[in-house]
Enzyme design. Sequence first.
Site, PDB file in Angstrom:
ATOM      1  CG  ASP A 103      46.142-114.762  73.871  1.00 48.40           C
ATOM      2  OD1 ASP A 103      46.363-115.956  74.144  1.00 48.40           O
ATOM      3  OD2 ASP A 103      46.328-113.831  74.686  1.00 48.40           O
TER       4      ASP A 103
ATOM      5  CD  GLU B 164      41.157-114.076  77.817  1.00 50.14           C
ATOM      6  OE1 GLU B 164      40.999-114.688  78.883  1.00 50.14           O
ATOM      7  OE2 GLU B 164      42.214-114.127  77.162  1.00 50.14           O
TER       8      GLU B 164
ATOM      9  CD  GLU C   3      51.082-115.402  73.164  1.00 42.57           C
ATOM     10  OE1 GLU C   3      51.905-114.492  72.894  1.00 42.57           O
ATOM     11  OE2 GLU C   3      51.440-116.551  73.511  1.00 42.57           O
TER      12      GLU C   3
ATOM     13  CG  HIS D 285      53.835-119.219  79.695  1.00 40.59           C
ATOM     14  ND1 HIS D 285      53.396-118.878  78.440  1.00 40.59           N
ATOM     15  CD2 HIS D 285      52.894-118.773  80.555  1.00 40.59           C
ATOM     16  CE1 HIS D 285      52.225-118.267  78.542  1.00 40.59           C
ATOM     17  NE2 HIS D 285      51.908-118.178  79.818  1.00 40.59           N
TER      18      HIS D 285
ATOM     19  NE  ARG E 200      56.520-119.425  70.394  1.00 42.62           N
ATOM     20  CZ  ARG E 200      55.828-120.480  70.778  1.00 42.62           C
ATOM     21  NH1 ARG E 200      54.985-120.399  71.784  1.00 42.62           N
ATOM     22  NH2 ARG E 200      55.979-121.647  70.168  1.00 42.62           N
TER      23      ARG E 200
ATOM     24  CG  HIS F 193      55.043-123.478  80.466  1.00 40.53           C
ATOM     25  ND1 HIS F 193      55.314-124.126  79.285  1.00 40.53           N
ATOM     26  CD2 HIS F 193      53.758-123.046  80.358  1.00 40.53           C
ATOM     27  CE1 HIS F 193      54.247-124.072  78.492  1.00 40.53           C
ATOM     28  NE2 HIS F 193      53.287-123.415  79.134  1.00 40.53           N
TER      29      HIS F 193
END
Length: 375
Positions: free
Chosen positions: A101, A123, A137, A213, A215, A244
């Site tokens: 994604d 996936e 995503e 991590h 957003r 990260h």
Amino acid sequence: MKLKRRFKVLIVIGPRPEVIKLAPIFLEFRKHKELNTEILLTGQHRQLTDQAMKDFGLKAKYDLNLMKKGQGLEELSARIFLKFGTILKRIKPDLVIAEGDTTTTAICSICCYYQKIPFAHVEAGLRSFDKFQPFPEEINRMIADIIADLHFAPTNDARENLIASGIDGKGIFVTGNTVIDSLLLLSKKNHKFRDTNLNSIKEGKPLILVTMHRRESFGRPIKEVIAALKELNKEDVQIVYPVHLNPNVKGPVYKSLSGCKNIILTDPLNYLDFINLMKKCSFILTDSGGVQEEAPTFGKPILVLRNVTERPEGVKAGIAKLVGTNRRKILRFSNLLLNNKKFYSSMAKKKGLYGAGDASKKIVKIVKTRFLNSN
Ligand code: UD1
Ligand code: UDP
């Protein structure tokens, strides 16, 4: 005599998890000499993918080298469109395979559509049903799913999501998640940590593993998690947090947690160290998708630092709990796992929720049947 052109498969990789999840597919494709399989890195990630490519002994034939420190989604997308679109015209693959994604996957799928090149989505079918969680995503994977000719769904839930969104069932195959293939490929007994920071881990003391991590967690949510970790920083607990490299994560984490006596902050770990740390830990605090899939193999409870998940299987099985980023809720469940044996045992169950380790073999077989009439 003119040699017959082999069927060209191009595997496209952007961020780290795509190396981990596409590596076993590439290695499986490479066993079939009638297929000409190559890897293209967009370079959306640099250090993180280089590290993971090394762990699997992989080399990319093409590298677009697109990472720029802290670049925004528009700039990243525009650069992928131009560079990937151009190289695709030159390579002319018969099939492009991408995973998951990320912005790499979404934009590359659109380029394939523009050039009428068959596209397979590994996936496929994951949904949180909230377009801003995870961001971007949720929409990225919907774009890839709309375009894909072949959908490799990891679970039945994912298959049902695809059917519900109107995708033709004939192109959907439930294969399991290839991340389980990777775990089984690389997981060995008696691993010795390569990252020297991990040598200070003490046996016999509860160990909490943390990664973060997303957003949508930048800013206040990440500060809440940091505040919870500060409160968990006590003599009788140890916390290991591979941080990260995104500056929106690295900045606040190091600013607030450096110097906390029982917290080990490290750079992102190589995959072998990370999976062995997973085996060693008591439980995991994470917003990662991949880690939610891996942890049940080792029977490790997961407190998911998100409000929604596209991996409901772990939650339904009672192995994962959505605790979000609220400091008090994180502390309440962490303390339960640390101090209440019954509660801990109810979550610490080994389950094969996301695959049996044979997803890559299945995927190669499906591709050969579909495109070469053989298997
Ligand atoms: C990306 C994906 C996310 C995936 C995650 C896996 C998108 C929009 N996001 O998020 O879906 O879950 O990867 O880790 O596709 N950086 C480095 N070195 C690296 C990697 C990143 O320095 O090897 C820094 C750079 O400053 C870079 C920033 O991190 O600009 C953000 O990278 P980006 O790929 O845009 O987003 P991630 O948050 O890593
Ligand atoms: N991982 C790793 N080193 C680390 C942290 C994670 O190798 O320090 C691996 C982890 O085992 C999993 C993948 O990276 O397979 C998950 O990546 P990430 O959380 O960055 O992305 P997501 O899965 O959320 O897209």
